[in-house]
Write an enzyme that holds these catalytic residues in place. Structure first.
Site, short mmCIF file in Angstrom:
data_model
loop_
_atom_site.label_atom_id
_atom_site.label_comp_id
_atom_site.label_asym_id
_atom_site.label_seq_id
_atom_site.Cartn_x
_atom_site.Cartn_y
_atom_site.Cartn_z
NE ARG A 234 -7.64 6.67 5.96
CZ ARG A 234 -8.28 5.50 5.99
NH1 ARG A 234 -9.45 5.41 6.59
NH2 ARG A 234 -7.74 4.42 5.46
CG ASP A 258 -15.06 5.01 12.98
OD1 ASP A 258 -14.95 4.67 14.18
OD2 ASP A 258 -14.72 4.29 12.03
CD GLU A 263 -7.64 7.81 12.93
OE1 GLU A 263 -8.71 8.39 12.76
OE2 GLU A 263 -7.43 6.63 12.57
CG HIS A 295 -10.10 4.35 11.90
ND1 HIS A 295 -9.17 5.15 11.29
CD2 HIS A 295 -10.71 3.66 10.89
CE1 HIS A 295 -9.21 4.95 9.98
NE2 HIS A 295 -10.13 4.05 9.71
P1 NAD Z 1 -13.73 3.92 -3.07
O1 NAD Z 1 -12.39 4.14 -3.71
O2 NAD Z 1 -14.58 2.80 -3.53
O3 NAD Z 1 -14.60 5.27 -3.22
C1 NAD Z 1 -14.10 6.54 -2.99
C2 NAD Z 1 -14.93 7.49 -3.85
O4 NAD Z 1 -14.54 8.83 -3.52
C3 NAD Z 1 -14.70 7.31 -5.35
O5 NAD Z 1 -15.94 7.16 -6.03
C4 NAD Z 1 -14.00 8.59 -5.76
O6 NAD Z 1 -14.33 9.01 -7.08
C5 NAD Z 1 -14.54 9.55 -4.73
N1 NAD Z 1 -13.79 10.79 -4.64
C6 NAD Z 1 -12.48 11.02 -4.97
N2 NAD Z 1 -12.21 12.33 -4.81
C7 NAD Z 1 -13.35 12.91 -4.38
C8 NAD Z 1 -13.69 14.25 -4.06
N3 NAD Z 1 -12.82 15.26 -4.18
N4 NAD Z 1 -14.95 14.51 -3.65
C9 NAD Z 1 -15.87 13.51 -3.54
N5 NAD Z 1 -15.60 12.23 -3.85
C10 NAD Z 1 -14.35 11.94 -4.26
O7 NAD Z 1 -13.45 3.85 -1.52
P2 NAD Z 1 -14.38 3.20 -0.40
O8 NAD Z 1 -14.06 1.76 -0.26
O9 NAD Z 1 -15.78 3.61 -0.64
O10 NAD Z 1 -13.80 3.92 0.90
C11 NAD Z 1 -13.98 5.31 1.12
C12 NAD Z 1 -13.09 5.74 2.26
O11 NAD Z 1 -13.56 5.14 3.47
C13 NAD Z 1 -11.63 5.24 2.16
O12 NAD Z 1 -10.85 6.13 1.40
C14 NAD Z 1 -11.20 5.22 3.59
O13 NAD Z 1 -10.62 6.47 3.89
C15 NAD Z 1 -12.49 5.09 4.39
N6 NAD Z 1 -12.59 3.83 5.14
C16 NAD Z 1 -12.84 3.89 6.48
C17 NAD Z 1 -12.97 2.72 7.22
C18 NAD Z 1 -13.28 2.75 8.70
O14 NAD Z 1 -13.09 1.74 9.38
N7 NAD Z 1 -13.78 3.84 9.24
C19 NAD Z 1 -12.83 1.49 6.59
C20 NAD Z 1 -12.59 1.46 5.21
C21 NAD Z 1 -12.47 2.64 4.49
#
Ligand code: NAD
Length: 334
Positions: A234, A258, A263, A295
């Site tokens: 994000r 990305d 955005e 994105h």
């Molecule tokens: P997820 O919930 O499986 O994993 C997120 C991880 O971040 C968890 O393990 C959590 O403990 C950890 N976390 C929480 N607070 C934290 C901190 N302060 N420091 C470090 N780690 C921390 O989520 P995911 O499916 O792996 O997705 C991750 C992120 O990717 C989503 O939140 C979303 O913002 C982003 N995303 C982007 C796209 C894209 O098209 N670019 C698509 C899907 C998701």
């Protein structure tokens, strides 16, 4: 055919209809595709619908929750995993929020690696050069990733997929997550150590009040000279002005973004004929070692199909009183 649910589907692009249209019909849902994004001005278009369906650059704030509640809209169906764009606390007891927690973590992780390889080996520039019969290699030198140190912030589904990919490149992988898990082929370290040791940093944590501007002036100062940074998570994870200042000091080898903190309203739209009014975005675009994409980490056939399936399964579960396994509750926000 019985109509189960009327859904106002905001921010529709042609590629959304590919799966939502036929699958929606199979479920018997009445989906009204709206091109406009969901925001303060367009929320009233949801009148008469049972649910709204939104994506990452739509938003629903507390005021809009009240409007939806008044209009008897029962649910917000997120076509995404992240839910930072909805006021979850304000929705408590008023509206049910359902998300797609996982569709293809590999899609986003693979795209993160694509960004890294591109900003490192500059294939996008080489492509343009050779089309112009400019076969010079000046300015196109990259680094080996092999045996370098990668730092993954957030070891959830996408972070884990990224760790697998980085290991495939035989990198030494460090990671940080406040909730570590066992069995990863990576070494958990403090955030500070990760910043100090990594040659490549990839962000995979959600945007929360704890992670906003996790990349800021002081964390950038800790990083190695020439570090590569990839953000497919994000935009709000990075303080853009601090990033620009560091870019001007030549701190980064390359940066792949990305996502961008401002955005909304820009990404996913064709604004090629317009003046860019966002100075930070315009400035970022001027750096030869910054690559910005719109994105699109999620954007594979497999992921789009899975998003449509889970979103409609969520609606089906709600309509039929089944367990709401993908509900977003206030305990999930800090
Ligand atoms: P997820 O919930 O499986 O994993 C997120 C991880 O971040 C968890 O393990 C959590 O403990 C950890 N976390 C929480 N607070 C934290 C901190 N302060 N420091 C470090 N780690 C921390 O989520 P995911 O499916 O792996 O997705 C991750 C992120 O990717 C989503 O939140 C979303 O913002 C982003 N995303 C982007 C796209 C894209 O098209 N670019 C698509 C899907 C998701």
């Amino acid at each position: 055919m019985v109509i189960y649910m009327k859904i106002a589907f905001y921010g529709t692009k042609p590629y959304d209809k590919i799966w939502f249209e036929p699958m929606g019909k199979e479920y018997g849902f009445d989906i009204h595709f709206i091109e406009a994004a969901c925001n303060q001005e367009t929320i009233f278009m949801a009148k008469g619908y049972d649910a709204i369906c939104i994506f990452v650059n739509d938003y629903v704030n507390a005021e809009m929750i009240d409007v939806l509640y008044e209009m008897k809209v029962k649910a917000i169906l997120l076509r995404s995993a992240g839910f930072n764009n909805v006021d979850v606390k304000a929705a408590e007891d008023k509206i049910i929020i359902l998300r797609v927690p996982s569709y293809s973590p590999e899609a986003v992780a693979e795209f993160s690696m694509a960004l890294l390889l591109t900003v490192n080996r500059l294939t996008h520039k080489a492509y343009n050069r050779t089309r112009d019969f400019n076969m010079s290699l000046n300015g196109l030198m990259g680094i080996d990733l092999h045996e370098k140190t990668a730092g993954v912030i957030g070891t959830g589904k996408i972070g884990q997929a990224m760790i697998r990919i980085l290991n495939g490149f035989q990198m030494h992988v460090l990671c940080y997550d406040p909730y570590p898990i066992e069995g990863l082929e990576a070494e958990y370290v403090s955030l500070e150590e990760l910043f100090k040791c990594a040659d490549v940093i990839s962000l995979h944590c959600p945007l929360t009040s704890d992670t906003r501007y996790i990349i800021n002036e002081s964390s950038i100062k800790l990083m190695k000279q020439g570090v590569y940074m990839i953000n497919t998570s994000r935009g709000g994870l990075i303080d853009t002005e601090a990033l620009i200042d560091a870019m001007l000091e030549n701190k980064f080898g390359g940066v792949g973004l990305d996502v961008y903190e401002e955005e909304e309203g820009v990404f996913y739209e064709d604004r090629s004929g317009e003046i860019i009014t966002d100075d930070n975005l315009a400035r970022l675009m001027t750096f030869p070692n910054v690559l910005i994409t719109s994105h699109m980490g999620f954007f594979t056939r497999e992921a789009m199909q899975a998003i449509a399936f889970t979103t409609l399964e969520n609606a089906y579960a709600l309509e039929n009183g089944l367990p709401l396994v993908n509900q977003v509750g206030k305990e999930m926000v800090s």
